[in-house]
Design an enzyme around this catalytic site. Structure first.
Site, PDB file in Angstrom:
ATOM      1  N   ARG A  94       0.819  -1.203   0.000  1.00 26.58           N
ATOM      2  CA  ARG A  94       0.000   0.000   0.000  1.00 26.58           C
ATOM      3  C   ARG A  94       0.856   1.257   0.000  1.00 26.58           C
ATOM      4  O   ARG A  94       0.469   2.269  -0.568  1.00 26.58           O
ATOM      5  CB  ARG A  94      -0.914  -0.018   1.229  1.00 26.58           C
ATOM      6  CG  ARG A  94      -1.771   1.215   1.379  1.00 26.58           C
ATOM      7  CD  ARG A  94      -2.589   1.168   2.659  1.00 26.58           C
ATOM      8  NE  ARG A  94      -3.640   0.181   2.597  1.00 26.58           N
ATOM      9  CZ  ARG A  94      -3.998  -0.613   3.612  1.00 26.58           C
ATOM     10  NH1 ARG A  94      -3.363  -0.532   4.769  1.00 26.58           N
ATOM     11  NH2 ARG A  94      -4.969  -1.475   3.486  1.00 26.58           N
ATOM     12  N   TYR A  95       2.009   1.191   0.666  1.00 26.20           N
ATOM     13  CA  TYR A  95       2.874   2.365   0.807  1.00 26.20           C
ATOM     14  C   TYR A  95       4.164   2.127   0.030  1.00 26.20           C
ATOM     15  O   TYR A  95       4.712   1.029   0.064  1.00 26.20           O
ATOM     16  CB  TYR A  95       3.210   2.603   2.275  1.00 26.20           C
ATOM     17  CG  TYR A  95       2.009   2.684   3.177  1.00 26.20           C
ATOM     18  CD1 TYR A  95       1.196   3.815   3.176  1.00 26.20           C
ATOM     19  CD2 TYR A  95       1.672   1.633   4.026  1.00 26.20           C
ATOM     20  CE1 TYR A  95       0.096   3.892   4.018  1.00 26.20           C
ATOM     21  CE2 TYR A  95       0.574   1.703   4.870  1.00 26.20           C
ATOM     22  CZ  TYR A  95      -0.211   2.834   4.855  1.00 26.20           C
ATOM     23  OH  TYR A  95      -1.301   2.915   5.684  1.00 26.20           O
ATOM     24  N   ARG A  98       7.321   0.519   2.044  1.00 26.32           N
ATOM     25  CA  ARG A  98       7.222  -0.682   2.880  1.00 26.32           C
ATOM     26  C   ARG A  98       6.152  -1.624   2.361  1.00 26.32           C
ATOM     27  O   ARG A  98       5.207  -1.204   1.690  1.00 26.32           O
ATOM     28  CB  ARG A  98       6.958  -0.316   4.337  1.00 26.32           C
ATOM     29  CG  ARG A  98       5.735   0.548   4.564  1.00 26.32           C
ATOM     30  CD  ARG A  98       5.963   1.381   5.847  1.00 26.32           C
ATOM     31  NE  ARG A  98       4.773   2.053   6.347  1.00 26.32           N
ATOM     32  CZ  ARG A  98       4.337   3.225   5.888  1.00 26.32           C
ATOM     33  NH1 ARG A  98       4.920   3.828   4.865  1.00 26.32           N
ATOM     34  NH2 ARG A  98       3.274   3.800   6.432  1.00 26.32           N
ATOM     35  N   CYS A 107      -2.202 -18.542  13.549  1.00 23.89           N
ATOM     36  CA  CYS A 107      -1.956 -17.713  14.739  1.00 23.89           C
ATOM     37  C   CYS A 107      -1.950 -18.602  15.983  1.00 23.89           C
ATOM     38  O   CYS A 107      -2.536 -19.687  15.962  1.00 23.89           O
ATOM     39  CB  CYS A 107      -3.065 -16.674  14.913  1.00 23.89           C
ATOM     40  SG  CYS A 107      -3.157 -15.491  13.564  1.00 23.89           S
ATOM     41  N   CYS A 111      -8.237 -14.170  17.628  1.00 19.20           N
ATOM     42  CA  CYS A 111      -8.923 -13.076  18.310  1.00 19.20           C
ATOM     43  C   CYS A 111     -10.299 -12.909  17.672  1.00 19.20           C
ATOM     44  O   CYS A 111     -10.413 -12.895  16.441  1.00 19.20           O
ATOM     45  CB  CYS A 111      -8.109 -11.803  18.169  1.00 19.20           C
ATOM     46  SG  CYS A 111      -6.370 -12.045  18.596  1.00 19.20           S
ATOM     47  N   CYS A 114     -10.617 -10.093  15.033  1.00 24.61           N
ATOM     48  CA  CYS A 114      -9.550 -10.011  14.029  1.00 24.61           C
ATOM     49  C   CYS A 114     -10.014  -9.386  12.720  1.00 24.61           C
ATOM     50  O   CYS A 114     -11.040  -9.777  12.160  1.00 24.61           O
ATOM     51  CB  CYS A 114      -9.012 -11.408  13.736  1.00 24.61           C
ATOM     52  SG  CYS A 114      -7.739 -11.408  12.459  1.00 24.61           S
ATOM     53  N   ARG A 116      -8.510  -9.751   9.953  1.00 25.70           N
ATOM     54  CA  ARG A 116      -8.266 -10.711   8.862  1.00 25.70           C
ATOM     55  C   ARG A 116      -8.976 -12.028   9.138  1.00 25.70           C
ATOM     56  O   ARG A 116      -8.538 -13.083   8.709  1.00 25.70           O
ATOM     57  CB  ARG A 116      -6.764 -10.973   8.719  1.00 25.70           C
ATOM     58  CG  ARG A 116      -5.991  -9.769   8.263  1.00 25.70           C
ATOM     59  CD  ARG A 116      -4.632 -10.151   7.678  1.00 25.70           C
ATOM     60  NE  ARG A 116      -3.913  -8.937   7.366  1.00 25.70           N
ATOM     61  CZ  ARG A 116      -2.784  -8.544   7.975  1.00 25.70           C
ATOM     62  NH1 ARG A 116      -2.220  -9.300   8.897  1.00 25.70           N
ATOM     63  NH2 ARG A 116      -2.211  -7.419   7.636  1.00 25.70           N
ATOM     64  N   ASP A 275     -11.198  -2.352  13.162  1.00 25.44           N
ATOM     65  CA  ASP A 275     -11.623  -2.446  11.765  1.00 25.44           C
ATOM     66  C   ASP A 275     -12.945  -3.211  11.706  1.00 25.44           C
ATOM     67  O   ASP A 275     -13.164  -4.132  12.493  1.00 25.44           O
ATOM     68  CB  ASP A 275     -10.560  -3.181  10.940  1.00 25.44           C
ATOM     69  CG  ASP A 275      -9.243  -2.414  10.897  1.00 25.44           C
ATOM     70  OD1 ASP A 275      -9.290  -1.185  10.721  1.00 25.44           O
ATOM     71  OD2 ASP A 275      -8.177  -3.041  11.045  1.00 25.44           O
ATOM     72  N   ASP A 312      -7.418   2.694  10.193  1.00 30.93           N
ATOM     73  CA  ASP A 312      -7.108   2.231   8.843  1.00 30.93           C
ATOM     74  C   ASP A 312      -8.350   2.544   8.008  1.00 30.93           C
ATOM     75  O   ASP A 312      -9.420   1.958   8.238  1.00 30.93           O
ATOM     76  CB  ASP A 312      -6.796   0.729   8.856  1.00 30.93           C
ATOM     77  CG  ASP A 312      -5.727   0.384   7.846  1.00 30.93           C
ATOM     78  OD1 ASP A 312      -5.785   0.929   6.720  1.00 30.93           O
ATOM     79  OD2 ASP A 312      -4.839  -0.427   8.172  1.00 30.93           O
ATOM     80  N   LYS A 319      -3.506   4.100   6.869  1.00 32.18           N
ATOM     81  CA  LYS A 319      -3.697   4.428   8.285  1.00 32.18           C
ATOM     82  C   LYS A 319      -3.456   5.914   8.524  1.00 32.18           C
ATOM     83  O   LYS A 319      -2.487   6.456   8.020  1.00 32.18           O
ATOM     84  CB  LYS A 319      -2.685   3.664   9.139  1.00 32.18           C
ATOM     85  CG  LYS A 319      -2.922   2.172   9.230  1.00 32.18           C
ATOM     86  CD  LYS A 319      -1.943   1.567  10.227  1.00 32.18           C
ATOM     87  CE  LYS A 319      -1.892   0.065  10.095  1.00 32.18           C
ATOM     88  NZ  LYS A 319      -1.294  -0.358   8.802  1.00 32.18           N
TER      89      LYS A 319
HETATM   90  C1  LIG Z   1      -0.324  -1.114   8.594  1.00 29.72           C
HETATM   91  C2  LIG Z   1       0.343  -1.363   7.330  1.00 29.72           C
HETATM   92  C3  LIG Z   1       1.718  -1.091   7.168  1.00 29.72           C
HETATM   93  C4  LIG Z   1       2.574  -0.549   8.282  1.00 29.72           C
HETATM   94  O1  LIG Z   1       2.239   0.762   8.556  1.00 29.72           O
HETATM   95  P1  LIG Z   1       3.109   1.623   9.597  1.00 29.72           P
HETATM   96  O2  LIG Z   1       2.320   2.872   9.739  1.00 29.72           O
HETATM   97  O3  LIG Z   1       4.454   1.818   8.988  1.00 29.72           O
HETATM   98  O4  LIG Z   1       3.199   0.827  10.872  1.00 29.72           O
HETATM   99  C5  LIG Z   1       2.284  -1.326   5.935  1.00 29.72           C
HETATM  100  N1  LIG Z   1       1.572  -1.798   4.898  1.00 29.72           N
HETATM  101  C6  LIG Z   1       0.253  -2.062   5.018  1.00 29.72           C
HETATM  102  C7  LIG Z   1      -0.485  -2.572   3.841  1.00 29.72           C
HETATM  103  C8  LIG Z   1      -0.395  -1.858   6.238  1.00 29.72           C
HETATM  104  O5  LIG Z   1      -1.699  -2.130   6.356  1.00 29.72           O
HETATM  105  S1  SF4 Z   2      -5.662 -10.217  15.429  1.00 31.12           S
HETATM  106 FE1  SF4 Z   2      -5.957 -11.804  13.840  1.00 31.12          FE
HETATM  107  S2  SF4 Z   2      -3.957 -12.010  12.870  1.00 31.12           S
HETATM  108 FE2  SF4 Z   2      -3.610 -11.014  14.860  1.00 31.12          FE
HETATM  109  S3  SF4 Z   2      -3.224 -12.698  16.321  1.00 31.12           S
HETATM  110 FE3  SF4 Z   2      -5.400 -12.233  16.437  1.00 31.12          FE
HETATM  111  S4  SF4 Z   2      -6.325 -13.704  15.004  1.00 31.12           S
HETATM  112 FE4  SF4 Z   2      -4.130 -13.601  14.470  1.00 31.12          FE
END
Ligand SMILES: *Cc1c(COP(=O)(O)O)cnc(C)c1O
Ligand code: SF4
Length: 351
Positions: A94-95, A98, A107, A111, A114, A116, A275, A312, A319
């Site tokens: 996305r960025y 990184r 995991c 959670c 979560c 995801r 989220d 996010d 974010k």
């Molecule tokens: C959260 C996230 C990051 C990391 O973001 P930081 O603000 O640097 O902690 C990088 N890529 C994606 C796709 C993310 O969702």
């Molecule tokens: S939030 Fe989701 S990805 Fe993170 S530890 Fe919990 S279940 Fe796993």
């Protein structure tokens, strides 16, 4: 049950096990089984041992609830728009500087909130060697990428050998300057974070560990010892938390959480707004409430304990900080007690 391990030493993965462990009432078993048919369930012995009542802040994070089967109108299976940003398996980009790499979707615990949750689980998402090689090549071909963030799933569920191999391959890419691992293992399953696994993280390039924890009680003696194994290898550890109704949505709970992090040499990094993943509405805390909680800590709690409160943005827009505002439209600032102070005499550009 497949082996003779006593119940209190097993990871609890289904409704009958939760009932036998006394974590759900017999009457809840059918509802929990229905949730478990849709979303992964796991509670480690370390976390189960912390649960005192069915409604306590640890139980709430991990014990399935029938409410998870109801998707609210504002919820989405892909709440932060990751799917569209995944050019190849395991990569989310996305960025510019990184990238996320998800080597596994397993995991230690699952959670209930979560983001995801539609993807994570015990039987999915372990990248095959060829897929890992493709991910390395993808990153190697993009010199703008300076940081690789291993997430998942939980990268510390990998074997020490596999983790070392992945970190070695990423370190060998010249433009990758820093590595990051997002994990819940240090608190959720501290025994897994062995000397061997910690040694696998001891890379030549700087590596940061970001531990996900939401309640002060997660920082047990075993968790602190696991974190020490990492910290002794010159790996800085940061904390990330999700603001969760019934878990940490009070000033006292947040203060205790951030102080527990500092006591474990963990710098609070992010406090995430929840989220909107399916069936998580029972954890929602309004943003205005989150801002008020953080404002209540300002000036009273060491600045080291202060995380950035982030949202996010749904749809893959990234974010952004959403913390309390102190600089006002009028050009005045608000102090931690709420009094207003004109800045004009001190900041000539603000007349
Ligand atoms: C959260 C996230 C990051 C990391 O973001 P930081 O603000 O640097 O902690 C990088 N890529 C994606 C796709 C993310 O969702
Ligand atoms: S939030 Fe989701 S990805 Fe993170 S530890 Fe919990 S279940 Fe796993």
């Amino acid at each position: 049950m497949p082996d003779g391990t006593p119940l209190h030493q097993r990871v609890l993965r289904d409704a009958p096990a939760l009932r036998v462990a006394g974590l759900i009432a017999p009457a809840q078993e059918a509802a929990v089984a229905a949730v478990e048919a849709r979303y992964a369930v796991a509670i480690t012995p370390a976390m189960a041992a912390l649960i005192e009542t069915a409604e306590d802040p640890i139980a709430r994070q991990f014990i399935p609830d029938a409410a998870e089967l109801t998707t609210a109108a504002h919820e989405s299976a892909d709440p932060i728009g990751d799917d569209a940003l995944s050019p190849i398996p395991g990569i989310v980009h996305r960025y510019a500087d990184r990238v996320l790499l998800k080597p596994t979707l397993i995991c230690p615990v699952y959670c209930r909130f979560c983001f995801r949750r539609e993807h994570v689980g015990p039987d999915g998402g372990l990248l095959k060697d060829a897929q890992l090689q493709a991910a390395y090549a993808w990153i190697a071909a993009r010199p703008a990428i300076r940081e690789v963030i291993l997430t998942g799933g939980d990268p510390l569920m990998l074997s020490p050998r596999r983790l070392a191999s992945i970190l070695g391959a990423l370190s060998a890419i010249p433009h990758v300057e820093t590595l990051r691992i997002h994990s819940r293992v240090p608190v959720a399953e501290p025994a897994r974070l062995s000397e061997e696994l910690a040694e696998a993280m001891a890379t030549e390039k700087p590596l940061f560990l970001v531990v996900h924890a939401n309640h002060a009680r997660e920082f047990t003696a075993a968790a602190r010892a696991a974190l020490r194994r990492v910290q002794r290898r010159a790996i800085p550890v940061l904390g990330q938390s999700v603001l969760l109704a019934g878990v940490n949505d009070s000033e006292a709970a947040l203060e205790d959480l951030f102080r527990a992090m500092l006591a474990a040499r963990v710098k609070p990094y992010y406090l995430h707004q929840l989220d909107a993943a399916p069936g998580t509405a029972r954890f929602h805390v309004p943003i205005a409430r989150g801002q008020a909680l953080l404002a209540g800590l300002r000036g009273r709690v060491t600045g080291l304990a202060w995380p950035t409160y982030v949202l996010d943005i749904p749809g893959g827009h990234g974010k952004v900080p959403i913390g309390p505002e102190y600089l006002e439209q009028t050009g005045a600032v608000r102090d931690p007690q709420g009094a207003h102070h004109a800045l004009a005499a001190h900041q000539p550009d603000r007349g």
